[in-house]
Design a protein around this motif. Structure first.
Motif, PDB file in Angstrom:
ATOM      1  N   GLU A  72      32.629  39.579  24.748  1.00 46.41           N
ATOM      2  CA  GLU A  72      32.196  39.723  26.143  1.00 46.41           C
ATOM      3  C   GLU A  72      30.944  38.900  26.429  1.00 46.41           C
ATOM      4  O   GLU A  72      30.727  38.448  27.548  1.00 46.41           O
ATOM      5  N   ALA A  73      30.120  38.702  25.396  1.00 45.91           N
ATOM      6  CA  ALA A  73      28.871  37.945  25.585  1.00 45.91           C
ATOM      7  C   ALA A  73      29.085  36.425  25.512  1.00 45.91           C
ATOM      8  O   ALA A  73      28.166  35.663  25.783  1.00 45.91           O
ATOM      9  N   LEU A  74      30.294  36.004  25.133  1.00 46.93           N
ATOM     10  CA  LEU A  74      30.536  34.554  24.978  1.00 46.93           C
ATOM     11  C   LEU A  74      30.751  33.866  26.325  1.00 46.93           C
ATOM     12  O   LEU A  74      31.332  34.435  27.246  1.00 46.93           O
ATOM     13  N   SER A  75      30.320  32.611  26.406  1.00 45.39           N
ATOM     14  CA  SER A  75      30.574  31.773  27.584  1.00 45.39           C
ATOM     15  C   SER A  75      32.056  31.402  27.625  1.00 45.39           C
ATOM     16  O   SER A  75      32.791  31.597  26.642  1.00 45.39           O
ATOM     17  N   MET A  76      32.505  30.822  28.744  1.00 49.45           N
ATOM     18  CA  MET A  76      33.903  30.379  28.825  1.00 49.45           C
ATOM     19  C   MET A  76      34.180  29.266  27.816  1.00 49.45           C
ATOM     20  O   MET A  76      35.243  29.230  27.203  1.00 49.45           O
ATOM     21  N   ALA A  77      33.228  28.348  27.637  1.00 47.49           N
ATOM     22  CA  ALA A  77      33.437  27.259  26.672  1.00 47.49           C
ATOM     23  C   ALA A  77      33.671  27.839  25.276  1.00 47.49           C
ATOM     24  O   ALA A  77      34.570  27.409  24.544  1.00 47.49           O
ATOM     25  N   ALA A  78      32.872  28.845  24.911  1.00 45.38           N
ATOM     26  CA  ALA A  78      33.011  29.461  23.594  1.00 45.38           C
ATOM     27  C   ALA A  78      34.340  30.211  23.468  1.00 45.38           C
ATOM     28  O   ALA A  78      35.019  30.138  22.445  1.00 45.38           O
ATOM     29  N   ILE A 102      28.675  17.785  -0.088  1.00 51.18           N
ATOM     30  CA  ILE A 102      29.883  17.022   0.278  1.00 51.18           C
ATOM     31  C   ILE A 102      29.417  15.690   0.873  1.00 51.18           C
ATOM     32  O   ILE A 102      28.619  15.675   1.805  1.00 51.18           O
ATOM     33  N   PRO A 103      29.878  14.556   0.333  1.00 53.74           N
ATOM     34  CA  PRO A 103      29.436  13.273   0.881  1.00 53.74           C
ATOM     35  C   PRO A 103      30.059  13.049   2.260  1.00 53.74           C
ATOM     36  O   PRO A 103      31.220  13.397   2.482  1.00 53.74           O
ATOM     37  N   LEU A 104      29.294  12.524   3.193  1.00 61.85           N
ATOM     38  CA  LEU A 104      29.815  12.284   4.545  1.00 61.85           C
ATOM     39  C   LEU A 104      29.623  10.812   4.933  1.00 61.85           C
ATOM     40  O   LEU A 104      28.627  10.181   4.545  1.00 61.85           O
ATOM     41  N   ASP A 105      30.582  10.287   5.703  1.00 62.96           N
ATOM     42  CA  ASP A 105      30.507   8.906   6.181  1.00 62.96           C
ATOM     43  C   ASP A 105      30.536   8.838   7.707  1.00 62.96           C
ATOM     44  O   ASP A 105      29.975   7.930   8.302  1.00 62.96           O
ATOM     45  N   TYR A 106      31.247   9.773   8.310  1.00 59.59           N
ATOM     46  CA  TYR A 106      31.433   9.773   9.763  1.00 59.59           C
ATOM     47  C   TYR A 106      31.131  11.156  10.316  1.00 59.59           C
ATOM     48  O   TYR A 106      31.286  12.155   9.605  1.00 59.59           O
ATOM     49  N   ILE A 107      30.744  11.206  11.591  1.00 63.35           N
ATOM     50  CA  ILE A 107      30.819  12.471  12.319  1.00 63.35           C
ATOM     51  C   ILE A 107      31.605  12.229  13.613  1.00 63.35           C
ATOM     52  O   ILE A 107      31.516  11.151  14.215  1.00 63.35           O
ATOM     53  N   PHE A 108      32.412  13.222  13.972  1.00 61.78           N
ATOM     54  CA  PHE A 108      33.197  13.141  15.208  1.00 61.78           C
ATOM     55  C   PHE A 108      32.940  14.404  16.022  1.00 61.78           C
ATOM     56  O   PHE A 108      33.179  15.518  15.551  1.00 61.78           O
ATOM     57  N   ILE A 109      32.417  14.218  17.244  1.00 61.91           N
ATOM     58  CA  ILE A 109      32.223  15.357  18.153  1.00 61.91           C
ATOM     59  C   ILE A 109      33.143  15.139  19.337  1.00 61.91           C
ATOM     60  O   ILE A 109      32.980  14.183  20.103  1.00 61.91           O
ATOM     61  N   GLY A 110      34.152  15.975  19.435  1.00 63.70           N
ATOM     62  CA  GLY A 110      35.148  15.828  20.491  1.00 63.70           C
ATOM     63  C   GLY A 110      36.296  16.785  20.264  1.00 63.70           C
ATOM     64  O   GLY A 110      36.156  17.752  19.517  1.00 63.70           O
ATOM     65  N   SER A 111      37.439  16.561  20.945  1.00 58.38           N
ATOM     66  CA  SER A 111      38.695  17.322  20.852  1.00 58.38           C
ATOM     67  C   SER A 111      38.735  18.513  21.811  1.00 58.38           C
ATOM     68  O   SER A 111      37.701  18.978  22.293  1.00 58.38           O
ATOM     69  N   CYS A 112      39.949  19.038  22.028  1.00 53.31           N
ATOM     70  CA  CYS A 112      40.118  20.174  22.939  1.00 53.31           C
ATOM     71  C   CYS A 112      39.433  21.423  22.406  1.00 53.31           C
ATOM     72  O   CYS A 112      39.256  22.402  23.121  1.00 53.31           O
ATOM     73  N   THR A 113      39.026  21.398  21.136  1.00 52.24           N
ATOM     74  CA  THR A 113      38.327  22.550  20.569  1.00 52.24           C
ATOM     75  C   THR A 113      36.849  22.559  20.969  1.00 52.24           C
ATOM     76  O   THR A 113      36.299  23.602  21.311  1.00 52.24           O
ATOM     77  N   ASN A 114      36.220  21.401  20.926  1.00 43.32           N
ATOM     78  CA  ASN A 114      34.754  21.333  21.082  1.00 43.32           C
ATOM     79  C   ASN A 114      34.274  20.037  21.736  1.00 43.32           C
ATOM     80  O   ASN A 114      33.519  19.275  21.132  1.00 43.32           O
ATOM     81  N   SER A 115      34.693  19.791  22.970  1.00 46.37           N
ATOM     82  CA  SER A 115      34.217  18.573  23.645  1.00 46.37           C
ATOM     83  C   SER A 115      33.718  18.881  25.049  1.00 46.37           C
ATOM     84  O   SER A 115      33.615  17.999  25.887  1.00 46.37           O
ATOM     85  N   ARG A 116      33.459  20.175  25.313  1.00 45.33           N
ATOM     86  CA  ARG A 116      33.015  20.559  26.643  1.00 45.33           C
ATOM     87  C   ARG A 116      31.516  20.298  26.782  1.00 45.33           C
ATOM     88  O   ARG A 116      30.816  20.063  25.801  1.00 45.33           O
ATOM     89  N   TYR A 117      31.036  20.366  28.012  1.00 46.52           N
ATOM     90  CA  TYR A 117      29.632  20.034  28.261  1.00 46.52           C
ATOM     91  C   TYR A 117      28.699  20.871  27.377  1.00 46.52           C
ATOM     92  O   TYR A 117      27.760  20.352  26.783  1.00 46.52           O
ATOM     93  N   GLU A 118      28.995  22.169  27.281  1.00 48.22           N
ATOM     94  CA  GLU A 118      28.161  23.060  26.468  1.00 48.22           C
ATOM     95  C   GLU A 118      28.119  22.618  24.995  1.00 48.22           C
ATOM     96  O   GLU A 118      27.075  22.658  24.349  1.00 48.22           O
ATOM     97  N   ASP A 119      29.285  22.186  24.484  1.00 46.91           N
ATOM     98  CA  ASP A 119      29.352  21.710  23.094  1.00 46.91           C
ATOM     99  C   ASP A 119      28.460  20.485  22.910  1.00 46.91           C
ATOM    100  O   ASP A 119      27.740  20.361  21.920  1.00 46.91           O
TER     101      ASP A 119
END
Lengths: 455, 194
Positions: free
Chosen positions: A208-214, A327-344
């Motif tokens: 109930e406390a979560l935003s719509m994006a969440a 864990i070694p990392l080379d790239y980061i990707f921020i996007g997708s229908c899961t987490n690409s909204r303004y709040e994200d």
């Protein structure tokens, strides 16, 4: 008899058929995109059928669209698929948010953003992440291409009513943990098919406390638990989100009164209940090749339990016992229908503000829609990403499934806000580690995952 | 849709659990705007080596399995993406039935639209089927809901409406068009807030 939110919406949509059998269900909103629509449109033409309700249909382009130079589509197959949607939308009178259009974006971002996604509706789309729309208290699920054609022709769909599962979430969210961590932790605990055959409703004080994006992030990943449908009861947060949007009902108060009838009478109405306490939730990271292969950021990678684990470790190039933060990392990707909204994006930008990416990291930030992109430019968020050394892209599905040119190279590790860490998902040989936008942004700065609850 | 009543065929075993639709048909093959031609790309990353050559170790590529029409697999088959292209790849290759421990909900429905019979059998029965030799056959009797292999007979469940569709080879839309009046009546009584 006590009813669930799902039961109430289902019962208001039965056109024909008896309980226990396949029932003909009316569809209030049919979202379409370029990948799963060419064959159905062809089917309508060859059988000389009409698209019954263009006014209840909305199309956009997302899977194939380039995110760099959007009008320069080098892949001829991608171009053909998009051109085909333009022609089909025109021929059948379907509204289309085409590439470059102000309303274009990922179909599951655009529906809510336009105000098309509303409580009490039955919403379908030829894409498994349609579960996202359930965040508004709608029955929303992904369908196959034959079903797309069926909905086009009849505005209905044959379904056997699934069982219902309540997931009760309680406790206060620890600092820097998010809806993404909740759903990933639940899937890690119960594995990737516990929801098969069920419609899930998330409820409890934490929800109930979560935003719509969440809430959208949470429902979006129900499919990674095997459930076609994840939903949250509509409330004032829901109504406030819809108010004022392009397709919001004009008689808003009447609509609100109608929507308010959709809630679960009490818990005894569910066929199954799972509980989850977030009080000690830690940020989650996947180490393997399905979303259930995940652990908390402050843990080491788990022991091998079976052949599936062994194959996953072989593919991902890691071993049990390694700390997640190594864990070694080379790239980061921020996007997708899961987490690409303004709040994200705002959460990710806050993690990056005034800092620069680690030298080993290439970063792609892909907003979910043009509206989000424009807003992020207006508020200065885009500038934060650019100053940090990230590539600030145009909207689309992008590297979540890498159907467009955004592919993670073979053998490279990517921290990703998307939903599937399947073999080859983000590019042939790519190695995906799913996490929340805050975690992925922080990993971009540090060059590896960090426990953001400890900063 | 081709009718499915009774079928006898050879089987191939790919016992892995959670074979998702990305594995069955990777996304680079979703750009086709037709329903045909997906068979050569079925299980692409398992079937072909990095250089594009056939992977001789993969079950489907073994000559003794050529022409198999039944796929025997693990639990959670067809999870992930809703792509019906995965089903089209299986049928285009020549499969008529998949026997698994469980199927994803969307994949299951997609299969029923294309004459690919999804059969759920418990682990103990699948274990027996996993020993099938390349020259042996399995018979699937849909009206009686029985899988026969050697002297074993296994019963399976299926929704009677989906069963009827397979047996009659019916197109769903034709069936639904009979409810045209009910759909129109339903539309008339919908609330309108505009």
């Amino acid at each position: 008899m006590k009813q669930t939110l799902f039961d109430k919406i289902w019962n208001t949509h039965v056109v024909a058929g008896e309980p226990g059998e396949a029932q003909l269900i009316y569809v209030d909103l049919h979202l379409i995109h370029e990948v799963t629509s060419p064959q159905p449109f062809d089917g309508l033409r060859s059988t000389k059928r009409q698209l019954r309700r263009p006014d209840l249909t909305f199309a956009t382009m997302d899977h194939n669209v380039p995110t760099k130079d959007i009008f320069n589509i080098e892949d001829q197959m991608s171009r053909l698929q998009m051109d085909t949607l333009v022609k089909n939308a025109q021929e059948f009178g379907v509204p289309l948010a085409s590439i470059g259009d102000d309303k274009q974006g990922i179909v599951h971002v655009v529906g809510p953003e336009r105000g098309l996604t509303q409580p009490g509706k039955v919403i379908v789309c030829g894409d498994s992440h349609t579960a996202t729309h359930g965040a508004f208290g709608a029955i929303a699920f992904g369908i196959g291409t034959s079903e797309v054609e069926h909905v086009m022709a009849t505005q209905t769909i044959w379904q056997v009513k699934p069982k219902t599962m309540g997931i009760k979430v309680t406790g206060e969210m620890p600092k820097n943990t998010y809806a993404k961590d909740i759903i990933m932790a639940i899937i890690a605990e119960h594995d990737v098919s516990f929801g098969t055959g069920y419609a899930i409703e998330f409820y409890g004080e934490t929800i109930e406390a979560l935003s719509m994006a969440a809430r959208m992030t949470l429902c979006n990943m129900s499919i990674e638990a095997g459930s076609k449908t994840g939903m949250v009861k509509p409330d004032q947060t829901t109504f406030d989100y819809i108010a004022g949007r392009e397709f919001a009902p004009k008689k808003f108060d009447s609509a609100k009164a109608y929507w308010s009838q959709f809630y679960t009478d009490d818990e005894t109405a569910f066929d199954e209940i799972i509980t989850f306490d977030v009080s000690h939730l830690k940020p989650m990271v996947t180490w393997g090749t399905n979303p259930g292969m995940a652990t908390a950021v402050n843990q080491i990678l788990p022991e091998i339990r079976d052949d599936n684990d062994r194959a996953a470790y072989d593919y991902i190039g890691l071993e049990p016992g390694i700390p997640v933060t190594d864990i070694p990392l080379d790239y980061i990707f921020i996007g997708s229908c899961t987490n690409s909204r303004y709040e994200d994006l705002a959460i990710a930008a806050a993690m990056m503000k005034g800092q620069h990416l680690a030298p080993n990291i290439t970063a792609w930030i892909v907003p979910g829609s043009r509206a989000i992109r424009n807003r992020a430019i207006a508020t200065g968020i885009a500038k934060i990403f650019e100053a940090a050394g990230c590539e600030w892209r145009e909207p689309g599905c992008s590297a979540c499934l890498a159907m467009n040119p955004d592919k993670i190279p073979a053998g490279k590790h990517v921290a990703s806000t998307s939903n599937r860490n399947f073999i080859g998902r983000q590019g042939a040989g790519s190695r995906t580690h799913l996490a929340s936008p805050a975690m992925v942004a922080a990993a971009g700065i540090a060059g590896h995952f960090v426990d953001i609850t400890e900063i | 849709m081709e009718a499915f009543i009774k079928a006898t065929g050879r089987a191939v075993v790919i016992p892995n659990d959670s074979i998702n639709t990305d594995i069955i048909l990777p996304k680079q093959f979703l750009k086709n705007i037709l329903k045909t031609g997906f068979g050569p790309h079925l299980f692409y990353d398992w079937r072909y080596l990095a250089d594009g050559k056939i992977n001789p170790k993969f079950e489907l590529n073994k000559p003794e399995h050529a022409g198999a029409t039944v796929l025997i697999t693990g639990v959670d088959f067809g999870s992930g993406s809703s792509r019906e292209h995965a089903v089209w790849a299986l049928t285009d290759y020549g499969f008529r039935a998949v026997i698994g421990g469980s199927f994803s909900d969307i994949f299951y429905m997609n299969a029923t639209k294309n004459g690919l019979l999804p059969i759920v059998l418990p682990e103990a029965e699948r274990q027996i089927l996993r020993d099938i030799k390349p020259d042996e056959t399995i018979t699937i009797d849909l009206p009686n809901q029985i899988v026969t292999y050697n002297n074993n007979q296994f019963h399976f469940d299926i929704n009677p409406q989906w069963q009827a569709k397979f047996i009659n080879g019916e197109d769903d839309i034709d069936v639904t068009m009979k409810f045209e009046a009910a759909i129109t009546a339903f539309e008339k009584k919908q609330p309108n807030f505009d």
